[in-house]
Write a protein that holds these residues in place. Structure first.
Motif, PDB file in Angstrom:
ATOM      1  N   ASP A   1       0.844  -1.204  -0.025  1.00 44.20           N
ATOM      2  CA  ASP A   1      -0.033   0.057  -0.125  1.00 44.20           C
ATOM      3  C   ASP A   1       0.986   1.161  -0.018  1.00 44.20           C
ATOM      4  O   ASP A   1       0.502   2.380  -0.726  1.00 44.20           O
ATOM      5  N   LYS A   2       1.874   1.179   0.754  1.00 45.08           N
ATOM      6  CA  LYS A   2       2.850   2.423   0.860  1.00 45.08           C
ATOM      7  C   LYS A   2       3.390   2.636  -0.537  1.00 45.08           C
ATOM      8  O   LYS A   2       3.620   3.740  -0.866  1.00 45.08           O
ATOM      9  N   LYS A   3       4.002   1.505  -1.286  1.00 44.35           N
ATOM     10  CA  LYS A   3       4.622   1.665  -2.104  1.00 44.35           C
ATOM     11  C   LYS A   3       3.643   2.280  -3.585  1.00 44.35           C
ATOM     12  O   LYS A   3       3.959   2.947  -4.228  1.00 44.35           O
TER      13      LYS A   3
ATOM     14  N   ASP B   1      16.415  -0.201  10.561  1.00 42.03           N
ATOM     15  CA  ASP B   1      15.487   0.286   9.930  1.00 42.03           C
ATOM     16  C   ASP B   1      15.942   1.304   8.990  1.00 42.03           C
ATOM     17  O   ASP B   1      16.795   2.040   9.368  1.00 42.03           O
ATOM     18  N   HIS B   2      15.232   1.438   7.777  1.00 47.30           N
ATOM     19  CA  HIS B   2      15.922   2.755   6.970  1.00 47.30           C
ATOM     20  C   HIS B   2      15.864   3.964   7.626  1.00 47.30           C
ATOM     21  O   HIS B   2      16.900   4.978   7.419  1.00 47.30           O
ATOM     22  N   ARG B   3      14.959   4.373   8.643  1.00 49.72           N
ATOM     23  CA  ARG B   3      14.840   5.516   9.399  1.00 49.72           C
ATOM     24  C   ARG B   3      16.308   5.610  10.248  1.00 49.72           C
ATOM     25  O   ARG B   3      16.491   6.861  10.598  1.00 49.72           O
ATOM     26  N   GLU B   4      17.056   4.587  10.281  1.00 46.18           N
ATOM     27  CA  GLU B   4      18.372   4.615  11.008  1.00 46.18           C
ATOM     28  C   GLU B   4      19.456   5.049  10.336  1.00 46.18           C
ATOM     29  O   GLU B   4      20.573   5.626  10.898  1.00 46.18           O
ATOM     30  N   ILE B   5      19.421   5.055   9.125  1.00 45.52           N
ATOM     31  CA  ILE B   5      20.500   5.347   8.200  1.00 45.52           C
ATOM     32  C   ILE B   5      20.197   6.410   7.068  1.00 45.52           C
ATOM     33  O   ILE B   5      21.120   6.862   6.234  1.00 45.52           O
ATOM     34  N   ILE B   6      18.986   6.621   6.839  1.00 42.46           N
ATOM     35  CA  ILE B   6      18.519   7.534   5.732  1.00 42.46           C
ATOM     36  C   ILE B   6      17.683   8.800   6.252  1.00 42.46           C
ATOM     37  O   ILE B   6      16.943   8.498   7.176  1.00 42.46           O
ATOM     38  N   ASP B   7      17.902  10.005   5.993  1.00 43.82           N
ATOM     39  CA  ASP B   7      17.131  11.020   6.739  1.00 43.82           C
ATOM     40  C   ASP B   7      15.644  11.123   6.310  1.00 43.82           C
ATOM     41  O   ASP B   7      15.378  10.664   5.323  1.00 43.82           O
ATOM     42  N   ASP B   8      14.855  11.364   7.297  1.00 42.80           N
ATOM     43  CA  ASP B   8      13.383  11.293   7.431  1.00 42.80           C
ATOM     44  C   ASP B   8      12.740  11.825   6.091  1.00 42.80           C
ATOM     45  O   ASP B   8      11.806  11.214   5.534  1.00 42.80           O
ATOM     46  N   LYS B   9      13.633  12.929   5.534  1.00 36.60           N
ATOM     47  CA  LYS B   9      12.801  13.768   4.516  1.00 36.60           C
ATOM     48  C   LYS B   9      12.950  12.900   3.022  1.00 36.60           C
ATOM     49  O   LYS B   9      12.345  13.343   2.096  1.00 36.60           O
ATOM     50  N   TYR B  10      13.738  11.957   3.136  1.00 36.41           N
ATOM     51  CA  TYR B  10      13.953  11.052   1.984  1.00 36.41           C
ATOM     52  C   TYR B  10      12.993   9.800   2.044  1.00 36.41           C
ATOM     53  O   TYR B  10      12.963   8.814   0.864  1.00 36.41           O
ATOM     54  N   LEU B  11      12.139   9.664   2.864  1.00 36.93           N
ATOM     55  CA  LEU B  11      11.782   8.370   3.408  1.00 36.93           C
ATOM     56  C   LEU B  11      10.206   8.515   2.935  1.00 36.93           C
ATOM     57  O   LEU B  11       9.454   9.787   3.366  1.00 36.93           O
ATOM     58  N   PRO B  12       9.584   7.367   2.574  1.00 34.48           N
ATOM     59  CA  PRO B  12       9.906   6.087   2.386  1.00 34.48           C
ATOM     60  C   PRO B  12      10.694   5.949   1.261  1.00 34.48           C
ATOM     61  O   PRO B  12      10.481   6.713   0.097  1.00 34.48           O
ATOM     62  N   VAL B  13      11.671   4.988   1.199  1.00 35.84           N
ATOM     63  CA  VAL B  13      12.425   4.921  -0.182  1.00 35.84           C
ATOM     64  C   VAL B  13      12.312   3.571  -0.717  1.00 35.84           C
ATOM     65  O   VAL B  13      12.204   2.387   0.188  1.00 35.84           O
ATOM     66  N   PHE B  14      12.178   3.302  -1.975  1.00 33.66           N
ATOM     67  CA  PHE B  14      12.058   1.986  -2.669  1.00 33.66           C
ATOM     68  C   PHE B  14      13.010   1.668  -3.640  1.00 33.66           C
ATOM     69  O   PHE B  14      12.803   0.910  -4.300  1.00 33.66           O
ATOM     70  N   ASN B  15      14.138   2.452  -3.698  1.00 39.77           N
ATOM     71  CA  ASN B  15      15.200   2.393  -4.620  1.00 39.77           C
ATOM     72  C   ASN B  15      16.384   1.943  -3.729  1.00 39.77           C
ATOM     73  O   ASN B  15      17.075   2.458  -2.862  1.00 39.77           O
TER      74      ASN B  15
END
Length: 329
Positions: free
Chosen positions: A21-23, A87-101
């Motif tokens: 659903d998120k994707k 989790d993605h949030r631990e290594i990628i800034d929130d402003k880029y999330l969610p990420v599917f790449n």
């Protein structure tokens, strides 16, 4: 004491309704074929066997980090101290999330809290195939890899990424190839050494045309990522904004190429990893049984008989790795 070597995996459960659903919510209307295809995301059960292969053939490996998007494999023992979910949030800034790449996620793996300087990066379709030692991945502080050149012959959307990496690397080299001669003419390459001999006039005159890529576990250093961000700060920062795969992505192979061109590696046999597609079931069975290759990548593909191929591969992997790892419930 020998320096620790960690392991990093990327994994996604594409059957998870919440993730789907998120994707769907964020996917652009005119997404590229590579971004829209389920092949890029579907899980056909190899991660469990990949972890079994690590425990069986490389128990000396230190911490295993599994990067996910708010997901945990249902069979994983989350109380295991050996495997940590990141989790993605631990290594990628929130402003880029969610990420599917995956290209974005890969370029941020060095930000994992507590990750050792030396680590091996796996996709979830990569498994060890025979007993291995630390020296199969690092010689001292140098990653084991091969520096074999080839021209890029584009056939598919993914090849844009190879060209993007090449543009950035050749700008960095600025006509000064080679910065280091290390590993250009290693006997360990066998017949692949002729590739470099054939490419030599082009390399000296025009720059790096492309590489033979391993499609297997990559030995990397955190400091190589830091250097890459110093050299290409704008391009790597821009890459973070690509929520789905785009034509101008850069990938973790750029970090690999930087290590090669600076001579910060030790040459290894180019046949260390065997790359096979999911529908090459006979070759997969033979490779698992022969143990001639240190690792195997069983890559998903667009095939008419996907379910049948996935069942066969699962059967072969269960036979090869029948015992549960200590990481399983």
């Amino acid at each position: 004491m020998p320096e620790k070597i960690d392991v990093v995996f990327l994994w996604v459960d594409s059957a998870d309704p919440a993730w789907r659903d998120k994707k769907a919510k964020y996917q652009p209307a005119k997404a590229s074929e590579a971004s829209a295809s389920d092949v890029r995301y579907r899980d056909y059960g190899t991660l469990k066997y990949a972890l079994r292969s690590l425990e069986k053939y490389a128990p000396w490996l230190n911490q295993i980090f599994l990067i996910t998007d708010q997901q945990v494999p249902e069979w994983l023992d989350t109380y295991s101290s050996k495997v940590k979910i990141i989790d993605h949030r631990e290594i990628i800034d929130d402003k880029y999330l969610p990420v599917f790449n995956s290209s974005v996620i890969e370029m941020n793996i060095d930000k994992i809290p507590g990750l050792s300087e030396k680590f091996v990066y796996f996709n979830d379709d990569m498994l060890l195939n025979c007993p291995l030692s630390p020296e199969d991945f690092f010689q001292g502080d140098q990653p084991c890899d091969y520096r074999i050149y080839k021209p890029i012959v584009p056939f598919e959307e993914f090849d844009h990424i190879l060209i993007n990496n090449g543009i950035l690397l050749n700008r960095y080299l600025d006509g000064k190839w080679p910065l280091s001669k290390k590993g250009i003419f290693s006997k360990k390459y066998g017949s692949d050494l002729f590739r470099n001999l054939l490419m030599m006039p082009y390399l000296k005159r025009s720059g790096v045309p492309g590489y033979v890529e391993p499609h297997g576990p990559l030995s990397l250093k955190k400091s190589s990522f830091a250097l890459a961000r110093q050299i290409w700060p704008k391009e790597i920062a821009e890459n973070n904004t690509h929520r789905f795969r785009e034509y101008n992505d850069v990938t973790v192979w750029l970090v690999r190429h930087l290590q090669l061109e600076r001579g910060e590696f030790c040459p290894r046999d180019a046949k260390f990893t065997r790359f096979l597609r999911l529908n090459q079931t006979d070759e997969i069975k033979q490779t698992l049984e022969s143990q001639r290759n240190g690792a195997i990548c069983i890559n998903d593909d667009v095939v008419d008989d996907y379910e049948a191929c996935a069942r066969k591969v699962d059967e072969y992997l269960e036979k090869k790795f029948p015992e549960k790892s200590s990481f399983e419930k």
